[in-house]
Design a protein around this motif. Structure first.
Motif, PDB file in Angstrom:
ATOM      1  N   VAL A 247      -2.106  57.495 -12.057  1.00 15.48           N
ATOM      2  CA  VAL A 247      -2.173  58.150 -11.045  1.00 15.48           C
ATOM      3  C   VAL A 247      -0.948  58.014  -9.964  1.00 15.48           C
ATOM      4  N   ALA A 248      -0.204  59.059  -9.402  1.00 15.78           N
ATOM      5  CA  ALA A 248       0.854  59.250  -8.621  1.00 15.78           C
ATOM      6  C   ALA A 248       2.038  58.398  -9.255  1.00 15.78           C
ATOM      7  N   GLY A 249       2.191  58.630 -10.679  1.00 17.93           N
ATOM      8  CA  GLY A 249       3.448  58.175 -11.428  1.00 17.93           C
ATOM      9  C   GLY A 249       3.408  56.595 -11.824  1.00 17.93           C
ATOM     10  N   THR A 250       2.054  55.880 -11.671  1.00 16.78           N
ATOM     11  CA  THR A 250       1.733  54.686 -11.729  1.00 16.78           C
ATOM     12  C   THR A 250       0.560  54.182 -12.768  1.00 16.78           C
ATOM     13  N   THR A 251       0.652  53.425 -13.395  1.00 19.95           N
ATOM     14  CA  THR A 251      -0.455  52.940 -14.327  1.00 19.95           C
ATOM     15  C   THR A 251      -1.332  51.878 -13.454  1.00 19.95           C
TER      16      THR A 251
ATOM     17  N   ARG B  84      -1.061  47.991   5.259  1.00 20.01           N
ATOM     18  CA  ARG B  84       0.226  48.233   4.987  1.00 20.01           C
ATOM     19  C   ARG B  84       0.775  49.609   5.301  1.00 20.01           C
ATOM     20  N   THR B  85       1.862  49.766   5.524  1.00 23.31           N
ATOM     21  CA  THR B  85       2.460  51.088   5.772  1.00 23.31           C
ATOM     22  C   THR B  85       3.031  51.923   4.555  1.00 23.31           C
ATOM     23  N   VAL B  86       3.052  53.296   4.698  1.00 25.33           N
ATOM     24  CA  VAL B  86       3.535  54.069   3.573  1.00 25.33           C
ATOM     25  C   VAL B  86       4.929  53.610   3.197  1.00 25.33           C
ATOM     26  N   ALA B  87       5.728  53.134   4.023  1.00 28.48           N
ATOM     27  CA  ALA B  87       7.001  53.027   3.643  1.00 28.48           C
ATOM     28  C   ALA B  87       7.171  51.592   2.661  1.00 28.48           C
ATOM     29  N   GLU B  88       6.014  50.647   3.100  1.00 28.65           N
ATOM     30  CA  GLU B  88       6.079  49.230   2.305  1.00 28.65           C
ATOM     31  C   GLU B  88       5.605  49.744   0.762  1.00 28.65           C
ATOM     32  N   VAL B  89       4.463  50.489   0.802  1.00 28.23           N
ATOM     33  CA  VAL B  89       3.859  50.882  -0.570  1.00 28.23           C
ATOM     34  C   VAL B  89       4.985  51.567  -1.289  1.00 28.23           C
ATOM     35  N   ILE B  90       5.719  52.469  -0.838  1.00 29.53           N
ATOM     36  CA  ILE B  90       6.732  53.353  -1.694  1.00 29.53           C
ATOM     37  C   ILE B  90       7.890  52.166  -2.064  1.00 29.53           C
TER      38      ILE B  90
ATOM     39  N   PRO C  29       3.768  67.713  -4.526  1.00 30.03           N
ATOM     40  CA  PRO C  29       3.981  67.401  -3.035  1.00 30.03           C
ATOM     41  C   PRO C  29       3.209  66.441  -2.381  1.00 30.03           C
ATOM     42  N   LEU C  30       2.039  65.927  -3.174  1.00 27.53           N
ATOM     43  CA  LEU C  30       1.340  64.859  -2.440  1.00 27.53           C
ATOM     44  C   LEU C  30       1.303  63.570  -3.098  1.00 27.53           C
ATOM     45  N   ILE C  31       2.676  63.376  -4.197  1.00 24.36           N
ATOM     46  CA  ILE C  31       2.735  61.982  -4.584  1.00 24.36           C
ATOM     47  C   ILE C  31       2.497  60.767  -3.813  1.00 24.36           C
ATOM     48  N   ILE C  32       3.191  60.994  -2.578  1.00 24.34           N
ATOM     49  CA  ILE C  32       3.378  59.840  -1.522  1.00 24.34           C
ATOM     50  C   ILE C  32       1.921  59.460  -1.018  1.00 24.34           C
ATOM     51  N   ASP C  33       1.298  60.437  -0.674  1.00 20.61           N
ATOM     52  CA  ASP C  33      -0.155  60.107  -0.180  1.00 20.61           C
ATOM     53  C   ASP C  33      -0.847  59.775  -1.378  1.00 20.61           C
ATOM     54  N   CYS C  34      -0.940  60.397  -2.430  1.00 19.43           N
ATOM     55  CA  CYS C  34      -1.782  59.827  -3.503  1.00 19.43           C
ATOM     56  C   CYS C  34      -1.459  58.378  -3.966  1.00 19.43           C
TER      57      CYS C  34
ATOM     58  N   TYR D   7      -0.168  55.933  -1.977  1.00 17.52           N
ATOM     59  CA  TYR D   7      -0.797  55.411  -0.892  1.00 17.52           C
ATOM     60  C   TYR D   7      -2.091  54.996  -1.012  1.00 17.52           C
ATOM     61  N   ARG D   8      -2.814  55.986  -1.185  1.00 17.93           N
ATOM     62  CA  ARG D   8      -4.399  55.800  -1.290  1.00 17.93           C
ATOM     63  C   ARG D   8      -4.682  55.190  -2.712  1.00 17.93           C
ATOM     64  N   ALA D   9      -4.121  55.273  -3.708  1.00 15.04           N
ATOM     65  CA  ALA D   9      -4.470  54.807  -4.797  1.00 15.04           C
ATOM     66  C   ALA D   9      -4.107  53.155  -4.968  1.00 15.04           C
ATOM     67  N   VAL D  10      -3.221  52.767  -3.857  1.00 15.78           N
ATOM     68  CA  VAL D  10      -2.955  51.175  -3.851  1.00 15.78           C
ATOM     69  C   VAL D  10      -3.599  50.625  -2.803  1.00 15.78           C
ATOM     70  N   VAL D  11      -3.880  51.347  -1.680  1.00 16.51           N
ATOM     71  CA  VAL D  11      -4.281  50.828  -0.330  1.00 16.51           C
ATOM     72  C   VAL D  11      -5.862  50.704  -0.009  1.00 16.51           C
ATOM     73  N   GLU D  12      -6.345  52.142  -0.846  1.00 18.16           N
ATOM     74  CA  GLU D  12      -7.715  52.245  -0.380  1.00 18.16           C
ATOM     75  C   GLU D  12      -8.808  52.343  -1.516  1.00 18.16           C
ATOM     76  N   TYR D  13      -8.373  52.750  -2.675  1.00 15.75           N
ATOM     77  CA  TYR D  13      -9.294  52.897  -3.799  1.00 15.75           C
ATOM     78  C   TYR D  13      -8.646  52.384  -4.925  1.00 15.75           C
ATOM     79  N   ASP D  14      -9.448  51.737  -5.806  1.00 13.29           N
ATOM     80  CA  ASP D  14      -9.185  51.151  -7.225  1.00 13.29           C
ATOM     81  C   ASP D  14      -9.389  52.242  -8.192  1.00 13.29           C
ATOM     82  N   VAL D  15      -8.437  53.046  -8.423  1.00 11.66           N
ATOM     83  CA  VAL D  15      -8.527  54.490  -9.280  1.00 11.66           C
ATOM     84  C   VAL D  15      -8.094  54.177 -10.717  1.00 11.66           C
ATOM     85  N   ALA D  16      -8.697  54.652 -11.909  1.00 10.25           N
ATOM     86  CA  ALA D  16      -8.583  54.259 -13.004  1.00 10.25           C
ATOM     87  C   ALA D  16      -7.376  55.507 -13.486  1.00 10.25           C
ATOM     88  N   GLY D  17      -6.783  55.003 -14.660  1.00 15.18           N
ATOM     89  CA  GLY D  17      -5.972  55.850 -15.259  1.00 15.18           C
ATOM     90  C   GLY D  17      -4.475  55.995 -14.579  1.00 15.18           C
TER      91      GLY D  17
END
Length: 145
Positions: free
Chosen positions: A32-36, A120-126, A13-18, A20-30
């Motif tokens: 995340v949220a259905g993305t490489t 960037r907005t959540v809609a833009e990232v999605i 249920p948190l995929i959208i928030d996850c 958004y944060r992985a793209v806009v706020e943090y450079d996450v490894a692995g």
């Protein structure tokens, strides 16, 4: 494993928030949220987003002897540990209290002079993520980001 990760992410249920944060706020490894990591980098390029990679050594306070203290290292450590005294930060960095203060003053001057790029907005990232990954995210309503 990727198939399992994809299925797990799609059901979360948190995929959208996850995402958004992985793209806009943090450079996450692995994965995340259905993305490489490569897909998130492509999303950032398309949206003109820059995210500094985390410096875990600095965040953990790992330093080497006799080296110059990096400005961004001082700022990241302070942001990661706002509750710590400046003396403690100086000890973790292996420098003097005056060095920490000097870097923090410099950051305050620079940040007041900078004009922040619109976030960037959540809609833009999605929307861009759907193009890059080739699959739309489950619409669950945007969570607060």
């Amino acid at each position: 494993m990727i198939t399992t990760a994809q299925a797990t992410c799609r059901e979360c249920p948190l995929i959208i928030d996850c995402l958004y944060r992985a793209v806009v706020e943090y450079d996450v490894a692995g994965y995340v949220a259905g993305t490489t990591p490569a897909q998130r980098a492509q999303i950032r390029r398309r949206l003109n987003i820059t995210v500094e990679p985390e410096d875990f050594d600095s965040l953990a306070g790992v330093t080497r002897r006799h080296r110059q203290v990096n400005h961004s290292e001082v700022v990241r450590l302070r942001n990661a540990n706002p509750h710590e005294s400046l003396e403690t930060l100086a000890q973790r960095l292996g420098c003097s209290l005056s060095t920490v203060k000097r870097h923090l003053r410099r950051e305050r001057r620079q940040s007041s002079a900078r004009t922040a790029a619109p976030k960037r907005t959540v809609a833009e990232v999605i929307a861009v993520a759907a193009i890059v990954t080739g699959s739309p995210l489950a619409r669950r309503g945007p969570q607060a980001a």
